[in-house]
Design an enzyme around this catalytic site. Structure first.
Site, PDB file in Angstrom:
ATOM      1  N   GLU A 173      -8.538  -2.730   7.597  1.00  0.00           N
ATOM      2  CA  GLU A 173      -8.558  -4.138   8.016  1.00  0.00           C
ATOM      3  C   GLU A 173      -9.825  -4.525   8.742  1.00  0.00           C
ATOM      4  OE1 GLU A 173      -6.009  -2.253   8.335  1.00  0.00           O
ATOM      5  OE2 GLU A 173      -4.404  -3.276   7.256  1.00  0.00           O
ATOM      6  N   HIS A 215       6.107  -4.376  13.199  1.00  0.00           N
ATOM      7  CA  HIS A 215       5.998  -5.258  12.051  1.00  0.00           C
ATOM      8  C   HIS A 215       6.642  -6.606  12.323  1.00  0.00           C
ATOM      9  CE1 HIS A 215       5.219  -1.320  10.377  1.00  0.00           C
ATOM     10  NE2 HIS A 215       4.683  -1.912   9.322  1.00  0.00           N
TER      11      HIS A 215
END
Lengths: 406, 390
Positions: free
Chosen positions: A142, A211
């Site tokens: 990322e 998450h």
């Protein structure tokens, strides 16, 4: 529920447009019908749409007056209503597809966006249509692929960087904060960063603490960044298109649980304004400010509230940075009571900033303290019952409104 | 030849301050000289280029004057910092000039360069002028970023110079992104992403290298190895200080970064390679005379003997001076005159920069967002934010 919202959207009072400003506007009714619909009830959409689709002028001209561009009607033989029905993730894809077709500098980068079709199917089919150089599968890196997106944006490309889950973008926080948000300023205006960073976030169904993050609270103080949160297929497509066309870096927050919402959206092309809030349900007693998934909890609570005799005004703020204090302010001036319902945690969330912005600007109009319902300051637990207690539930919203309106 | 050498452009007008580097012709002699680099190149998974470099007297003289200008600018910045006209962080490049100058000789302005915070000389090399540089250092309006960036944020978009970045290593993914855009737009250009030996241990570097190699991007990663990451010597920070080898599957070249001709040869070679094959790593073996920044004396982690030893044996300007004298391109007095003139240019630029005013208060809020088609950005109540400052 989505059709009710669609109707509510169509009945939204239009905000006055300054004549000197060109608006890539939102879809709105002609002036006469909007004032008639101000009581917030459902508006019946009368349409003269013929089954064999004529040009756009043959159908619903009295209904839609400010579409950006008009496409030939995509005739659906069994359909007599205008527009077409789709799910939220398909709306996002439609917006992305239209922009990629329109502008060859738009490209998509992310994990599994290409061949796999996207982990939430937002980019499904785009790789076959546009090829590997425009829909790029990245490795799990990322920090660097967000940086590469920003670097390519410096040259004029318009990348759409997808975080498979918004929480993963924490790894790219340095790039988003320092390079994405600040380069326009530190270069004295030389470089623009027309990047879109998007992805699903928010508390899902037992996805676990890592998450279920709400990154809007972390990104909100980055100067130079714009943040929007979509909540319906209609605004998802419109905001996606607006974000791609914007010269500023935009973070588009989607929600894991909203991808399968179904709604009928117009066939015509439309682009929404990034800084505008959405009037979901006009009312008189209390202003409820919310965004993303909490909008649906609020609307559920609104049903109960209406039965109890309250008339809440529900605004989906949509623009998390900067706040649309114009719409919000007009509402507060009318109702004098504010309830903020958000999914961020209490500490340092969007609600905290919104609360202080309202106090700074509209203190004199308030008859009661601003209430802010947020998620608890805990990592989101896995157990279903605990997870439900972490986020705001409709019963709490009802109780809060009752308290405010005492 | 002497007549050609005596031909000189005017030195006294203020217009000279705004001229880009080496716009002056001391010699238009274009005879090709083949000069050997100080040491041969070492390759990793690649056949290194020849150590015979083609150059011309004109180029050698431009190397000399450009490097002298850069050296003088950095030393002047040192004095300005001590006089508290430059504040904050100031990272000086003296000793490393050969990298900037050699690279420019091998590429065009269509090729991109991105570097970290030691960027003053790279900015000059890309065509920036002294007044812009000094104004930015002093935070004035005439600065290249209008005074809002500072020492670590020099940029020049029209010359494809992408800055100027404060966070160590973050510029490498940006540089690979620029290379991606160059490939996307089929520009036929490359991007040099410079970083130091300290940044070479950043994970995002290897991430970006992996992606660049996967997508065959024309990215050239250049490690300016001055052997110290602030106060930490390279052998204390990297298990393998052979930075040109750390690309593993990506080929690398080790270059003497104090030799401008070697740098030029390596960059030319790398550009050809990157356009055809994808990323390559260059390790420039160089040295900085100053400490990491102005707040670092530079002598607590290395000996003064080491610094003066490098200065005596490997100084890039001296090397070019010796070449010029050895090949009879110009007499020593001419070179002295160049240095005097460079000094004057720098002093004039500083004087001019000092006259530039501080930015206006309203500048605080400009360029935070772009006002543009599609989404105009407003403050609260949909109006432009007006600056109300105490």
């Amino acid at each position: 529920m989505a059709s009710l919202q669609m109707a509510a959207l169509l009945s939204a009072p239009s905000t006055p447009v300054p004549s000197d400003r060109v608006r890539v506007g939102s879809l709105r009714l002609s002036a006469s019908s909007s004032s008639a619909a101000r009581n917030g009830g459902a508006l019946v959409v009368r349409s003269e749409a013929k089954v064999s689709g004529g040009g756009a002028s043959a159908r619903g001209l009295s209904l839609i007056t400010h579409a950006v561009a008009e496409k030939a009607a995509a005739a659906s033989s069994a359909d007599s209503k205008p527009g077409h029905e789709l799910l939220l993730f398909e709306a996002l894809r439609e917006g992305l597809d239209e922009e990629m077709e329109r502008d060859p500098t738009v490209c998509v980068m992310g994990e599994d966006v290409g061949h796999y079709g996207g982990s939430y199917k937002v980019t499904k089919g785009l790789a076959t249509k546009y090829g590997d150089l425009r829909v790029l599968d990245t490795p799990i890196a990322e920090n660097s692929f967000t940086g590469m997106g920003i670097g390519s944006a410096m040259t004029g490309l318009r990348p759409v960087v997808e975080g498979m889950n918004m929480g993963f973008l924490l790894l790219a926080y340095n790039q988003i904060s320092n390079n994405c948000g600040m380069l326009h300023y530190t270069s004295g205006g030389q470089f623009k960063i027309p990047i879109v960073i998007r992805g699903p976030g928010g508390v899902g169904r037992q996805l676990g603490a890592e998450h279920s993050q709400r990154l809007e609270s972390y990104f909100q103080s980055i100067p130079g960044l714009q943040m929007v949160a979509c909540s319906t297929p209609y605004n998802a497509k419109g905001l996606m298109k607006a974000a791609i066309r914007s010269e500023n870096p935009v973070v588009l927050f989607e929600h894991v649980l909203l991808y399968n919402l179904k709604e009928r959206i117009p066939d015509e092309e439309y682009v929404l304004s990034l800084e505008e809030a959405e009037m979901v349900r006009p009312g008189e007693h209390v202003t409820i400010l919310t965004y993303s998934r909490m909008r649906y909890h609020v609307m559920q609570a609104a049903k109960t509230l209406v039965n109890k005799g309250y008339d809440p005004e529900v605004i989906d703020i949509r623009s998390l940075k900067p706040f649309d204090l114009y719409t919000i302010g007009n509402s507060i001036k009318k109702t004098h009571r504010v309830l903020i319902v958000e999914e961020c945690m209490r500490t340092g969330g969007i609600g905290a900033s919104l609360r202080s912005a309202i106090i700074d600007n509209f203190w004199d109009y308030l008859d009661a303290p601003i209430l802010c319902l947020s998620s608890q300051d805990v990592p989101t637990p896995y157990a279903g019952t605990l997870e439900n207690w972490t986020v705001v539930q409709p019963e709490q919203i009802v109780a809060a409104v009752e308290q405010l309106c005492k | 030849m002497a007549a050609a050498l005596l031909r000189r452009a005017s030195t006294s007008s203020s217009a000279s301050l705004l001229r880009p580097l080496s716009g002056r012709l001391f010699s238009s002699d274009e005879t090709v000289l083949s000069i050997e680099t100080s040491v041969p190149f070492t390759g990793h998974k690649i056949e290194p280029p020849s150590r015979m470099v083609d150059t011309t007297p004109k180029e050698l003289l431009s190397f000399f004057s450009d490097m002298a200008l850069m050296r003088r600018m950095e030393i002047a910045a040192d004095s300005l910092y001590k006089a508290k006209l430059i504040r904050g962080f100031c990272h000086l490049y003296d000793g490393q000039e050969a990298v900037a100058v050699g690279m420019e000789a091998a590429i065009t302005k269509a090729d991109g360069i991105i570097t970290a915070y030691r960027d003053h000389c790279t900015f000059l090399g890309r065509g920036g002028n002294l007044v812009q540089a000094f104004s930015e250092l002093m935070g004035r309006q005439a600065g290249c970023s209008n005074g809002k960036g500072g020492s670590m944020h020099f940029y020049k978009k029209d010359a494809s110079f992408y800055g100027g970045h404060g966070i160590v290593g973050a510029q490498v993914p940006l540089g690979c992104g620029v290379a991606f855009a160059q490939k996307y737009n089929k520009e036929g250009a490359v991007t040099f992403a410079l970083y130091g030996d300290g940044a070479a241990n950043q994970g995002q570097l290897f991430e970006a290298l992996n992606i660049s190699a996967l997508w065959d991007l024309p990215a050239i990663l250049v490690c300016e190895n001055n052997h110290y990451g602030m106060g930490t010597a390279e052998w204390r920070a990297a298990k393998s200080p052979a930075y040109y080898k750390r690309g593993d599957y990506v080929p690398g070249l080790k270059v003497d970064g104090m030799d401008a001709l070697a740098v030029k040869q390596a960059c030319k070679f790398a550009k050809e390679y990157a356009l055809a094959n994808g990323p390559i790593i260059l390790e420039m073996d160089t040295y900085r005379y100053h400490g990491h920044s102005m707040s670092d004396p530079g002598s607590t982690y290395r000996t003064r003997d080491e610094i003066s030893g490098v200065r005596q044996e490997r100084d890039p300007i001296e090397r070019v001076r010796k070449l010029i004298l050895a090949h009879d391109i110009a007499p020593a007095s001419e070179l002295k005159d160049i240095e005097k003139e460079v000094r004057k240019q720098v002093d004039d630029a500083i004087a001019q920069a000092k006259e530039s005013p501080m930015p206006d208060a309203s500048e605080l809020f400009t360029n935070v967002y772009v006002k543009g088609y599609g989404a105009e950005s407003f403050g609260a109540d949909r109006k432009e934010i007006r600056a109300t400052l105490p």
